[in-house]
Design a protein around this motif. Sequence first.
Motif, PDB file in Angstrom:
ATOM      1  N   ASP A   1      -2.846 -37.753 -32.308  1.00  0.00           N
ATOM      2  CA  ASP A   1      -1.400 -37.802 -32.522  1.00  0.00           C
ATOM      3  C   ASP A   1      -0.600 -38.005 -31.232  1.00  0.00           C
ATOM      4  OD1 ASP A   1      -1.520 -37.484 -35.309  1.00  0.00           O
ATOM      5  OD2 ASP A   1      -1.722 -35.313 -35.102  1.00  0.00           O
ATOM      6  N   GLU A   2      -1.201 -38.725 -30.277  1.00  0.00           N
ATOM      7  CA  GLU A   2      -0.471 -39.053 -29.067  1.00  0.00           C
ATOM      8  C   GLU A   2       0.435 -40.256 -29.320  1.00  0.00           C
ATOM      9  OE1 GLU A   2      -3.031 -39.578 -25.740  1.00  0.00           O
ATOM     10  OE2 GLU A   2      -3.886 -37.551 -25.862  1.00  0.00           O
ATOM     11  N   ARG A   3       1.574 -40.318 -28.606  1.00  0.00           N
ATOM     12  CA  ARG A   3       2.521 -41.413 -28.807  1.00  0.00           C
ATOM     13  C   ARG A   3       1.934 -42.754 -28.357  1.00  0.00           C
ATOM     14  NH1 ARG A   3       7.401 -40.797 -25.505  1.00  0.00           N
ATOM     15  NH2 ARG A   3       8.048 -42.659 -26.647  1.00  0.00           N
ATOM     16  N   LEU A   4       2.198 -43.799 -29.149  1.00  0.00           N
ATOM     17  CA  LEU A   4       1.796 -45.151 -28.784  1.00  0.00           C
ATOM     18  C   LEU A   4       3.012 -45.826 -28.158  1.00  0.00           C
ATOM     19  CD1 LEU A   4      -0.658 -47.018 -28.910  1.00  0.00           C
ATOM     20  CD2 LEU A   4       0.184 -47.890 -31.091  1.00  0.00           C
ATOM     21  N   THR A   5       3.123 -45.703 -26.836  1.00  0.00           N
ATOM     22  CA  THR A   5       4.307 -46.177 -26.122  1.00  0.00           C
ATOM     23  C   THR A   5       4.270 -47.694 -25.931  1.00  0.00           C
ATOM     24  OG1 THR A   5       3.235 -45.887 -23.985  1.00  0.00           O
ATOM     25  CG2 THR A   5       4.441 -43.997 -24.883  1.00  0.00           C
TER      26      THR A   5
ATOM     27  N   TRP B   1      -3.835 -42.181 -30.438  1.00  0.00           N
ATOM     28  CA  TRP B   1      -2.696 -42.298 -31.363  1.00  0.00           C
ATOM     29  C   TRP B   1      -3.097 -41.887 -32.780  1.00  0.00           C
ATOM     30  CZ3 TRP B   1      -1.894 -47.041 -34.633  1.00  0.00           C
ATOM     31  CH2 TRP B   1      -0.735 -46.943 -35.408  1.00  0.00           C
ATOM     32  N   LYS B   2      -4.275 -42.367 -33.233  1.00  0.00           N
ATOM     33  CA  LYS B   2      -4.712 -42.092 -34.603  1.00  0.00           C
ATOM     34  C   LYS B   2      -5.346 -40.709 -34.753  1.00  0.00           C
ATOM     35  CE  LYS B   2      -4.694 -44.505 -37.664  1.00  0.00           C
ATOM     36  NZ  LYS B   2      -3.675 -44.669 -38.727  1.00  0.00           N
TER      37      LYS B   2
ATOM     38  N   LYS C   1       1.531 -48.726 -23.598  1.00  0.00           N
ATOM     39  CA  LYS C   1       0.208 -48.706 -24.227  1.00  0.00           C
ATOM     40  C   LYS C   1       0.014 -49.931 -25.121  1.00  0.00           C
ATOM     41  CE  LYS C   1      -0.360 -43.662 -24.230  1.00  0.00           C
ATOM     42  NZ  LYS C   1      -0.482 -42.448 -25.075  1.00  0.00           N
TER      43      LYS C   1
ATOM     44  N   ALA D   1      -6.165 -45.535 -26.005  1.00  0.00           N
ATOM     45  CA  ALA D   1      -4.768 -45.447 -26.427  1.00  0.00           C
ATOM     46  C   ALA D   1      -4.652 -45.482 -27.948  1.00  0.00           C
ATOM     47  CB  ALA D   1      -3.965 -46.588 -25.813  1.00  0.00           C
ATOM     48  N   LEU D   2      -5.416 -46.387 -28.583  1.00  0.00           N
ATOM     49  CA  LEU D   2      -5.364 -46.497 -30.042  1.00  0.00           C
ATOM     50  C   LEU D   2      -5.977 -45.278 -30.725  1.00  0.00           C
ATOM     51  CD1 LEU D   2      -6.292 -50.274 -30.528  1.00  0.00           C
ATOM     52  CD2 LEU D   2      -4.045 -49.208 -30.853  1.00  0.00           C
TER      53      LEU D   2
END
Length: 285
Positions: free
Chosen positions: A114-118, A110-111, A121, A106-107
């Motif tokens: 560029d996936e959303r950190l909901t 995100w970095k 997560k 997940a982290l």
Amino acid sequence: MFTGYALVVLAALLWGMIGPLSKYAFQAGMPPVEVAFWRAMLAWVLYAGHAVALRRVVIGGRDLALVAVFGVVCIFGLFGSYVLAVQEGGAALASVLLYTAPAWVALMAWKILDERLTASKLAAVAATILGVAGISLGGGAGGDLSTGAVFFGLLSGVTYALYYIFGKAVLARHATPTVFLYALPVGAACMLPFFDFGPRPPSAWISCAVLAACSTYGAYSLYYAGLRRIEASRAAVIATIEPVVAALLAFSFFGESFTPLGYAGSGLILAAVLMTILGGRRACT
């Protein structure tokens, strides 16, 4: 659909054997990194035969470089750190810490992607951190837990997570046997400076052969066959029985156990896995 569930369950059962089988090889006198080396090379023989049978043995130049990096990070890194985690802290602890991987995914996504950190997560990451803290404070059998056990266990989780990140770039474009045809020998070559070859008893070779044939080639083959029949999110949830299987085998054969705080921490890590998977599933509906 039932066949798909059964295939994934079988794969998870085979993965759950990695820690106990590795420990048997250690007890027979084979160093941990040598166990990882033979697991990779014996599995390579099976993957190479599979790739030849599929007539898919060619990878282009740019992807070949990515596969080489995959071999260093995800074969050398994961296989090596996991056996060292088993040696330092036992099969049960190593398997639980391996499953911090979804939080790291997940982290990293995100970095890097560029996936959303909901919120789900973030909650999973927080549960993972609390779970690791619980295991670290609670300890294993007798309350002893080394820094090395936690370090190599978490490193195996991080390198396992990187498997998915690289998978976005490589495994989506090439058959799994083709990728492992090149990645496994690269990872195995990186292990060579960390052990010396020597005579080993038959029990060590049997453990390595079962690791390669069943817990590597066989488990991945069953898992991907199951994925063709059921949703990926359902398969991922079912695969979380792996650390449960590893813990049961470790308790049955080696007497490994956690303190109550350690079990609570393990539960938090598995809860984080489920939160990550179910949160991702809701995002796709």
